[in-house]
Write an enzyme that holds these catalytic residues in place. Sequence first.
Site, PDB file in Angstrom:
ATOM      1  N   GLY A 185       0.789  -1.232   0.000  1.00  0.00           N
ATOM      2  CA  GLY A 185       0.000   0.000   0.000  1.00  0.00           C
ATOM      3  C   GLY A 185       0.818   1.277   0.000  1.00  0.00           C
ATOM      4  O   GLY A 185       1.528   1.554   0.948  1.00  0.00           O
ATOM      5  N   SER A 186       0.749   2.071  -1.022  1.00  0.00           N
ATOM      6  CA  SER A 186       1.627   3.225  -1.127  1.00  0.00           C
ATOM      7  C   SER A 186       1.189   4.145  -2.271  1.00  0.00           C
ATOM      8  O   SER A 186       0.109   3.987  -2.824  1.00  0.00           O
ATOM      9  CB  SER A 186       3.065   2.741  -1.349  1.00  0.00           C
ATOM     10  N   ARG A 187       2.082   5.087  -2.619  1.00  0.00           N
ATOM     11  CA  ARG A 187       1.739   6.095  -3.622  1.00  0.00           C
ATOM     12  C   ARG A 187       2.994   6.522  -4.370  1.00  0.00           C
ATOM     13  O   ARG A 187       4.098   6.497  -3.820  1.00  0.00           O
ATOM     14  CB  ARG A 187       1.130   7.307  -2.902  1.00  0.00           C
TER      15      ARG A 187
END
Length: 219
Positions: A185-187
């Site tokens: 989960g990240s960006r």
Amino acid sequence: MFHKEGAQSILLGTVITAIVLLLSDKFIDTYWILKSIQIATLLLLIIILQFFRNPKRNYILDDNQILSPVDGKVVVIEEVYEGEYFKEKRIQVSIFMSPLNVHVTRYGLSGLVKFSKYHPGKFLVAWHPKASEENERTTIVIENKTFGEVLYRQIAGALARRIVNYAKEGMQVVQGEDAGFIKFGSRVDVFLPLGTPINVVLNQKAIGGKTIIATKLNE
């Protein structure tokens, strides 16, 4: 096909799954408990395998296009002040990755790596406005003959606890090839020169190494 960054996790998950299946079959007599444990264990292994998948992407090298570096959803398209490297206004395009997305980072354009820096930090949720400045992150700048210098930033989210970055200063990198990996989960933020035509819209699904997020600068 699985990413090399998942080799240890996949091996460990496979070994643990095998042990749990064997021991549960030997020591648990209640059928529904036995099957529940075995199914849950297999599901966890499947989740690990799908997280580290690295699908092959076919692409044509094109210096007049910038490809999405990751799979996910476009959550930001706006003009912002980039204060770490450029210290001027840029167009920011941000792509959020859920734990279900492919987490391989790919080079969105070919060129020379001019800057690469790791920053330790917090683990705010990836869509938090301050995540780009306060979370654990890496900042990479690639100089391309068409777009000039383009910055992208890998940002760890609330679940992410490790960012892998392959870009080193002085490297020549090729559009579409693996640039790293972000676990859980990240960006990724991409900072483009003002005036760059943007080819994506908010909430659009992006596919790393395939979706064109920007095209050649206006003459």
